[in-house]
Design a protein around this motif. Structure first.
Motif, mmCIF file in Angstrom:
data_model
loop_
_atom_site.group_PDB
_atom_site.id
_atom_site.type_symbol
_atom_site.label_atom_id
_atom_site.label_comp_id
_atom_site.label_asym_id
_atom_site.label_seq_id
_atom_site.Cartn_x
_atom_site.Cartn_y
_atom_site.Cartn_z
ATOM 1 N N ALA A 190 -5.044 -9.853 3.915
ATOM 2 C CA ALA A 190 -6.075 -8.816 3.890
ATOM 3 C C ALA A 190 -7.351 -9.320 3.227
ATOM 4 O O ALA A 190 -8.463 -9.110 3.734
ATOM 5 C CB ALA A 190 -5.544 -7.583 3.162
ATOM 6 N N PHE A 198 -11.274 -9.706 4.563
ATOM 7 C CA PHE A 198 -12.318 -8.887 3.959
ATOM 8 C C PHE A 198 -13.262 -9.736 3.090
ATOM 9 O O PHE A 198 -13.338 -9.605 1.872
ATOM 10 C CB PHE A 198 -11.692 -7.764 3.132
ATOM 11 C CG PHE A 198 -12.698 -6.771 2.608
ATOM 12 C CD1 PHE A 198 -13.413 -5.981 3.485
ATOM 13 C CD2 PHE A 198 -12.920 -6.628 1.252
ATOM 14 C CE1 PHE A 198 -14.351 -5.064 3.018
ATOM 15 C CE2 PHE A 198 -13.852 -5.720 0.765
ATOM 16 C CZ PHE A 198 -14.570 -4.934 1.661
ATOM 17 N N TYR A 240 -11.737 -2.213 2.790
ATOM 18 C CA TYR A 240 -10.433 -2.615 2.236
ATOM 19 C C TYR A 240 -10.121 -1.792 0.991
ATOM 20 O O TYR A 240 -10.824 -1.896 -0.019
ATOM 21 C CB TYR A 240 -10.463 -4.110 1.902
ATOM 22 C CG TYR A 240 -9.262 -4.643 1.137
ATOM 23 C CD1 TYR A 240 -7.961 -4.355 1.556
ATOM 24 C CD2 TYR A 240 -9.436 -5.450 0.017
ATOM 25 C CE1 TYR A 240 -6.870 -4.854 0.866
ATOM 26 C CE2 TYR A 240 -8.345 -5.963 -0.678
ATOM 27 C CZ TYR A 240 -7.066 -5.659 -0.252
ATOM 28 O OH TYR A 240 -5.981 -6.150 -0.934
ATOM 29 N N ILE A 245 -8.511 -1.372 6.098
ATOM 30 C CA ILE A 245 -7.322 -2.055 5.604
ATOM 31 C C ILE A 245 -6.819 -1.292 4.392
ATOM 32 O O ILE A 245 -7.541 -1.125 3.403
ATOM 33 C CB ILE A 245 -7.619 -3.517 5.218
ATOM 34 C CG1 ILE A 245 -8.232 -4.267 6.402
ATOM 35 C CG2 ILE A 245 -6.340 -4.214 4.753
ATOM 36 C CD1 ILE A 245 -8.748 -5.661 6.046
#
Length: 506
Positions: free
Chosen positions: A307, A311, A345, A431
């Motif tokens: 992730a 990001f 995120y 996310i």
């Protein structure tokens, strides 16, 4: 001698006119594991702070009866002297001190005016055996994992001849193995006559370990369930916690409209220079419009690293492979680049990385997109209030006002503020890293409902979760990671807990 080691009778506690506890009564038998359950803000932690002396005698109404005597605890030291030990979710250990120094901190073994270090190390070794922890007393706390630190907290409590042990969300930050070891230890302590109160949101753990379970709601005692009578069941716990039946905790999306690919990874790798290894290895992944994909795997499998590499790469990994967003190749140099590309995120660590705990709700909501409330570099505070109000209402944040300090909110409401902060940036790809960690079942249902609403509004979601039920209940497809690599992709129609775990342990 009474069967009950503890009786809390008609406890009422107020904060500036707000009743946090209203006439709460609660009893624990000797040698019993008693779980205390309720939604965030139900009053569980407040009740335990009354019991432990954090809120001293005279600041609440009602009686605490411990070992048959009415108690008037003015400090935590008073409750500890009586035989009550409390371990909070945020562990209170000194990272740069050794295990034995931590176990006897504030309770030193002395020979005359001096600390007897030889006896301290010997006694620490005995306590480590008692909690079944195989580490040397000389090891520094900072060199141990969270699971082992939790056991050291228990050893510390046992060093004070504890009769009643209170644990507040003891497994919230633990993996499955460490959680299982801790629960087994509590059973062992029970066999030795030590009573235990455990606050937990994890209903499976409650069902597996509790002799009794008392449920609080809105600062009031709702009921006490008895395992011997077969009353500690998930549906009955949920009904009493939230005041309603939740037939399916994972709300369905009847009209799924899956569109074109919005994000794609091709042979994507992330090399951690500090660790000297790849934390993500040749990942291939697709996310489509109107879709929730779940990322499953054990702790350390590379899910969060994946992730973060997408990001804007805040950890500074050396990246390789292709990242395509809406069909265009992207190379983000900073998280701001990812935000401009309509990616957001929501971190797994809302307290450490996600929120400014000492600031209010409106300041947190606007924090990631100050340009959205600014004109020629000057903040428009009226606009900040408007935006904060919009997201507070949209996400059903329970708070007295927009000026409420975020650190004072329950875990579920903190998570909603964290979500609102990133929704204000206007993302199309969201996310979510452990979106319901540490929040109760009622708040989880609200988060899931919000996720479905966002999907219906055209967003696409990548959801990282350690809860297999959550992955199976909310995802359209599931990617499973192990050792930094994606080991398999499963359509939700074929995904099971067994098939996910099989891939996760490859």
């Amino acid at each position: 001698m009474s069967d009950y080691i503890l009786e809390m009778n008609n406890i009422t506690k107020q904060f500036t006119g707000v009743k946090a506890l209203s006439d709460v009564s609660f009893k624990v038998k000797r040698g019993e594991i008693h779980c205390l359950i309720g939604e965030n803000g139900a009053g569980k932690s407040t009740l335990m702070k009354v019991l432990s002396g954090v809120y001293p005698y005279g600041t609440y109404e009602g009686d605490i009866v411990f070992e048959g005597q009415v108690q008037k605890f003015n400090t935590v030291n008073d409750s500890e002297a009586a035989g009550i030990g409390i371990i909070y979710q945020e562990l209170a250990l000194f990272p740069d001190l050794s295990v034995y120094e931590n176990i006897f901190a504030g309770n030193e073994i002395k020979k005359g005016p001096f600390i007897d270090w030889n006896q301290t190390i010997t006694e620490a070794g005995k306590l480590l055996k008692k909690v079944k922890l195989k580490v040397k007393p000389e090891v520094l706390i900072k060199d141990l994992g969270v699971g082992k630190q939790q056991l050291i907290e228990i050893a510390k409590a046992l060093s004070k001849d504890v009769k009643l042990l209170i644990l507040d969300e003891p497994t919230a930050a633990l993996n499955e193995d460490d959680s299982e070891n801790l629960l087994e230890l509590l059973k062992e302590l029970k066999s030795q006559g030590i009573s235990c109160i455990m606050i937990s949101h994890k209903l499976k753990e409650v069902i597996s370990i509790a002799d009794k379970a008392t449920i609080l709601r809105d600062g009031k005692t709702i009921c006490t369930l008895d395992a011997a009578k077969g009353e500690i069941k998930e549906n009955l716990i949920i009904k009493n916690m939230v005041g309603r039946d939740i037939e399916d905790i994972y709300p369905k999306r009847p009209d799924k409209k899956i569109g074109d690919t919005v994000l794609e990874l091709k042979n994507w790798s992330a090399y951690d220079i500090e660790l000297g290894r790849n934390v993500v290895k040749n990942a291939n992944l697709q996310l489509k419009k109107g879709e929730i994909i779940g990322i499953a795997g054990l702790m350390g499998s590379g899910r969060t690293e994946l992730a973060q590499s997408i990001f804007g790469n805040p950890k500074g990994y050396k990246l390789d492979g292709e990242l395509l967003v809406f069909g265009e190749k992207k190379k983000f140099k900073h998280t701001s680049d990812a935000i401009k590309a309509n990616i957001a995120y929501v971190t797994e660590d809302r307290k450490g990385d996600g929120l400014f705990l000492i600031q209010d709700i409106k300041s947190n909501v606007s924090a990631a997109h100050l340009k959205g409330i600014s004109h020629k570099g000057i903040l428009n505070l009226n606009e900040e209030v408007k935006v904060g109000t919009d997201y507070k209402n949209k996400l059903h944040v329970k708070a007295n006002s927009l000026e409420q300090i975020v650190g004072k909110l329950s875990g579920g409401n903190q998570q909603k503020v964290s979500l609102g902060k990133w929704l204000f940036t206007g993302p199309k790809i969201l996310i979510l890293d452990e979106p319901t960690r540490g929040i109760d079942v009622g708040a989880k249902f609200e988060i899931y409902t919000i996720m479905n609403e966002l999907i219906n509004e055209g967003l696409s979601i990548i959801m990282i979760s350690s809860e297999l039920g959550e992955v199976l209940g909310m995802s359209d497809r599931v990617y499973v990671m192990a050792e930094g690599a994606i080991k398999g992709e499963l359509d939700i129609s074929e995904a099971t807990q067994e098939s996910i775990m099989e891939l996760a342990t490859q």
